[in-house]
Write a protein that holds these residues in place. Structure first.
Motif, PDB file in Angstrom:
ATOM      1  N   ASP A  23      16.088   3.001 -27.611  1.00  0.00           N
ATOM      2  CA  ASP A  23      15.967   1.539 -27.517  1.00  0.00           C
ATOM      3  C   ASP A  23      15.014   1.122 -26.399  1.00  0.00           C
ATOM      4  OD1 ASP A  23      17.843   1.215 -29.625  1.00  0.00           O
ATOM      5  OD2 ASP A  23      19.474   1.481 -28.180  1.00  0.00           O
ATOM      6  N   VAL A  24      13.884   1.777 -26.339  1.00  0.00           N
ATOM      7  CA  VAL A  24      12.887   1.502 -25.309  1.00  0.00           C
ATOM      8  C   VAL A  24      12.176   0.198 -25.665  1.00  0.00           C
ATOM      9  CG1 VAL A  24      10.866   2.395 -24.106  1.00  0.00           C
ATOM     10  CG2 VAL A  24      12.604   3.974 -24.943  1.00  0.00           C
ATOM     11  N   ALA A  25      12.252  -0.782 -24.776  1.00  0.00           N
ATOM     12  CA  ALA A  25      11.622  -2.092 -24.991  1.00  0.00           C
ATOM     13  C   ALA A  25      10.145  -2.002 -24.610  1.00  0.00           C
ATOM     14  CB  ALA A  25      12.337  -3.165 -24.186  1.00  0.00           C
ATOM     15  N   LEU A  26       9.345  -1.505 -25.539  1.00  0.00           N
ATOM     16  CA  LEU A  26       7.928  -1.251 -25.268  1.00  0.00           C
ATOM     17  C   LEU A  26       7.119  -2.532 -25.169  1.00  0.00           C
ATOM     18  CD1 LEU A  26       7.283   1.674 -27.770  1.00  0.00           C
ATOM     19  CD2 LEU A  26       7.601   1.848 -25.287  1.00  0.00           C
ATOM     20  N   GLU A  27       6.223  -2.563 -24.198  1.00  0.00           N
ATOM     21  CA  GLU A  27       5.226  -3.619 -24.088  1.00  0.00           C
ATOM     22  C   GLU A  27       3.859  -2.951 -24.083  1.00  0.00           C
ATOM     23  OE1 GLU A  27       5.644  -6.701 -21.184  1.00  0.00           O
ATOM     24  OE2 GLU A  27       7.823  -6.438 -21.136  1.00  0.00           O
ATOM     25  N   PHE A  28       3.017  -3.318 -25.050  1.00  0.00           N
ATOM     26  CA  PHE A  28       1.665  -2.773 -25.099  1.00  0.00           C
ATOM     27  C   PHE A  28       0.866  -3.308 -23.918  1.00  0.00           C
ATOM     28  CE2 PHE A  28      -2.778  -3.447 -26.233  1.00  0.00           C
ATOM     29  CZ  PHE A  28      -3.165  -2.130 -26.382  1.00  0.00           C
ATOM     30  N   VAL A  29       0.126  -2.408 -23.231  1.00  0.00           N
ATOM     31  CA  VAL A  29      -0.644  -2.810 -22.057  1.00  0.00           C
ATOM     32  C   VAL A  29      -2.141  -2.656 -22.289  1.00  0.00           C
ATOM     33  CG1 VAL A  29      -1.036  -2.403 -19.596  1.00  0.00           C
ATOM     34  CG2 VAL A  29       1.257  -2.181 -20.537  1.00  0.00           C
ATOM     35  N   LEU A  30      -2.587  -1.475 -22.716  1.00  0.00           N
ATOM     36  CA  LEU A  30      -4.020  -1.262 -22.870  1.00  0.00           C
ATOM     37  C   LEU A  30      -4.311  -0.066 -23.763  1.00  0.00           C
ATOM     38  CD1 LEU A  30      -5.123   1.315 -20.865  1.00  0.00           C
ATOM     39  CD2 LEU A  30      -4.351  -0.322 -19.158  1.00  0.00           C
ATOM     40  N   ASP A  90      -6.185   6.445 -26.585  1.00  0.00           N
ATOM     41  CA  ASP A  90      -4.846   6.465 -26.007  1.00  0.00           C
ATOM     42  C   ASP A  90      -4.306   5.047 -25.926  1.00  0.00           C
ATOM     43  OD1 ASP A  90      -5.139   9.254 -25.457  1.00  0.00           O
ATOM     44  OD2 ASP A  90      -6.204   8.772 -23.612  1.00  0.00           O
ATOM     45  N   TRP A  91      -3.041   4.887 -26.325  1.00  0.00           N
ATOM     46  CA  TRP A  91      -2.345   3.606 -26.208  1.00  0.00           C
ATOM     47  C   TRP A  91      -1.335   3.735 -25.086  1.00  0.00           C
ATOM     48  CZ3 TRP A  91      -3.502   5.481 -31.141  1.00  0.00           C
ATOM     49  CH2 TRP A  91      -4.378   4.681 -31.878  1.00  0.00           C
ATOM     50  N   PHE A  92      -1.359   2.783 -24.153  1.00  0.00           N
ATOM     51  CA  PHE A  92      -0.469   2.798 -23.000  1.00  0.00           C
ATOM     52  C   PHE A  92       0.535   1.656 -23.118  1.00  0.00           C
ATOM     53  CE2 PHE A  92      -4.166   5.134 -21.709  1.00  0.00           C
ATOM     54  CZ  PHE A  92      -3.660   6.166 -20.938  1.00  0.00           C
ATOM     55  N   PHE A  93       1.809   2.025 -22.960  1.00  0.00           N
ATOM     56  CA  PHE A  93       2.912   1.077 -23.039  1.00  0.00           C
ATOM     57  C   PHE A  93       3.705   1.137 -21.735  1.00  0.00           C
ATOM     58  CE2 PHE A  93       2.068   2.595 -27.311  1.00  0.00           C
ATOM     59  CZ  PHE A  93       2.059   1.435 -28.078  1.00  0.00           C
ATOM     60  N   HIS A 144      -6.548   6.466 -13.800  1.00  0.00           N
ATOM     61  CA  HIS A 144      -7.415   5.338 -14.150  1.00  0.00           C
ATOM     62  C   HIS A 144      -6.607   4.264 -14.884  1.00  0.00           C
ATOM     63  CE1 HIS A 144     -11.050   3.198 -15.134  1.00  0.00           C
ATOM     64  NE2 HIS A 144     -10.959   3.453 -16.417  1.00  0.00           N
ATOM     65  N   ALA A 145      -5.778   4.669 -15.843  1.00  0.00           N
ATOM     66  CA  ALA A 145      -4.946   3.706 -16.572  1.00  0.00           C
ATOM     67  C   ALA A 145      -3.962   3.011 -15.633  1.00  0.00           C
ATOM     68  CB  ALA A 145      -4.203   4.409 -17.706  1.00  0.00           C
ATOM     69  N   LEU A 146      -3.299   3.775 -14.768  1.00  0.00           N
ATOM     70  CA  LEU A 146      -2.327   3.190 -13.841  1.00  0.00           C
ATOM     71  C   LEU A 146      -2.982   2.224 -12.860  1.00  0.00           C
ATOM     72  CD1 LEU A 146      -0.031   6.274 -13.259  1.00  0.00           C
ATOM     73  CD2 LEU A 146       0.675   4.062 -14.216  1.00  0.00           C
ATOM     74  N   ALA A 147      -4.218   2.495 -12.472  1.00  0.00           N
ATOM     75  CA  ALA A 147      -4.935   1.594 -11.567  1.00  0.00           C
ATOM     76  C   ALA A 147      -5.184   0.235 -12.212  1.00  0.00           C
ATOM     77  CB  ALA A 147      -6.262   2.220 -11.132  1.00  0.00           C
ATOM     78  N   HIS A 148      -5.170   0.190 -13.538  1.00  0.00           N
ATOM     79  CA  HIS A 148      -5.453  -1.056 -14.270  1.00  0.00           C
ATOM     80  C   HIS A 148      -4.251  -1.571 -15.049  1.00  0.00           C
ATOM     81  CE1 HIS A 148      -9.626  -1.045 -13.188  1.00  0.00           C
ATOM     82  NE2 HIS A 148      -9.579   0.257 -13.328  1.00  0.00           N
ATOM     83  N   LEU A 149      -3.081  -1.010 -14.783  1.00  0.00           N
ATOM     84  CA  LEU A 149      -1.886  -1.354 -15.547  1.00  0.00           C
ATOM     85  C   LEU A 149      -1.564  -2.841 -15.491  1.00  0.00           C
ATOM     86  CD1 LEU A 149      -0.007   0.479 -17.213  1.00  0.00           C
ATOM     87  CD2 LEU A 149       1.563   0.446 -15.287  1.00  0.00           C
ATOM     88  N   THR A 150      -1.793  -3.477 -14.370  1.00  0.00           N
ATOM     89  CA  THR A 150      -1.457  -4.892 -14.226  1.00  0.00           C
ATOM     90  C   THR A 150      -2.692  -5.786 -14.124  1.00  0.00           C
ATOM     91  OG1 THR A 150      -1.280  -4.688 -11.820  1.00  0.00           O
ATOM     92  CG2 THR A 150       0.741  -4.348 -13.099  1.00  0.00           C
ATOM     93  N   SER A 151      -3.867  -5.252 -14.448  1.00  0.00           N
ATOM     94  CA  SER A 151      -5.115  -6.002 -14.283  1.00  0.00           C
ATOM     95  C   SER A 151      -5.406  -6.959 -15.424  1.00  0.00           C
ATOM     96  CB  SER A 151      -6.293  -5.027 -14.143  1.00  0.00           C
ATOM     97  OG  SER A 151      -6.541  -4.399 -15.400  1.00  0.00           O
ATOM     98  N   GLY A 165      -7.609  -5.008 -21.284  1.00  0.00           N
ATOM     99  CA  GLY A 165      -6.970  -4.421 -22.456  1.00  0.00           C
ATOM    100  C   GLY A 165      -7.661  -3.191 -23.012  1.00  0.00           C
ATOM    101  N   TYR A 166      -8.916  -2.951 -22.603  1.00  0.00           N
ATOM    102  CA  TYR A 166      -9.688  -1.815 -23.116  1.00  0.00           C
ATOM    103  C   TYR A 166     -10.369  -1.115 -21.948  1.00  0.00           C
ATOM    104  CZ  TYR A 166     -13.504   0.702 -25.419  1.00  0.00           C
ATOM    105  OH  TYR A 166     -14.387   1.668 -25.840  1.00  0.00           O
ATOM    106  N   LEU A 167     -10.089   0.172 -21.807  1.00  0.00           N
ATOM    107  CA  LEU A 167     -10.729   0.991 -20.784  1.00  0.00           C
ATOM    108  C   LEU A 167     -11.478   2.132 -21.446  1.00  0.00           C
ATOM    109  CD1 LEU A 167      -7.842   1.497 -18.174  1.00  0.00           C
ATOM    110  CD2 LEU A 167      -9.715  -0.123 -18.043  1.00  0.00           C
TER     111      LEU A 167
END
Length: 175
Positions: A70-77, A93-96, A134-141, A144-146
């Motif tokens: 029951d992971v409440a996934l939110e798409f990030v980038l 790669d899709w990051f949630f 690299h993805a984590l550095a932009h997780l909250t930026s 949507g596309y890296l």
């Protein structure tokens, strides 16, 4: 006729929580595996299987690797990456992220993961898998596309507004 490259899709799940110093992310230290052993990476991640969506793969990996449901996934980038080698090196790669799930995250595959740990987003452990750092550095930026791997080519990466690893926008980790 030009051969088409193969695209290898993967999903990544970053579990997040509020910590004393801000947002924390659950990471796994990779065990004795062929790709980047001993490096820190998403606690749950893996290839998207035939017939799966990226969301399905993320949920499956969370269950297989962490034993949670029951992971409440939110798409990030999304990240497009390449090493400009064999066709298999072209990846998407899709990051949630998720802040809610059922169960206590634990190592389910001890032959693949050496340990789990919570880390502040601004104080990640070393060594990190490079494209994940690299993805984590932009997780909250809000980006949507890296891209990752195009900075070595003279023509650079994507259109204006995308962020490439190693570009001036990523020096120091944050945009």
């Amino acid at each position: 006729m030009t051969d088409r490259f193969a695209l290898v899709p993967a999903s990544y799940v970053y579990l997040l929580r509020d910590g004393a110093g801000g947002t924390e992310v659950l990471l796994q230290r990779r065990g004795p595996v062929p790709y980047m052993p001993g490096h820190w990476a998403a606690a749950a991640a893996g290839h998207v299987e035939p017939g799966e969506t990226a969301y399905d793969a993320a949920r499956r990996e969370a269950l297989e690797e962490l034993g949670i449901t029951d992971v409440a996934l939110e798409f990030v980038l999304t990240m497009q990456r390449s090493q400009f080698g064999p066709a298999v090196e072209e990846r998407v790669d899709w990051f949630f992220t998720a802040r809610s799930w059922n169960g206590d995250p634990r190592i389910v595959e001890p032959e693949k993961a050496a340990s789990l740990g919570w880390f502040a987003l601004d104080a990640l452990p070393e060594p990190m898998v490079p494209h994940e750092a690299h993805a984590l550095a932009h997780l909250t930026s809000g980006v949507g596309y890296l891209t990752f791997g195009w900075d070595a080519r003279p023509t650079g990466g994507g259109p204006l507004g995308t962020v490439e690893a190693g570009s001036p926008e990523t020096k120091g980790g944050k945009r």
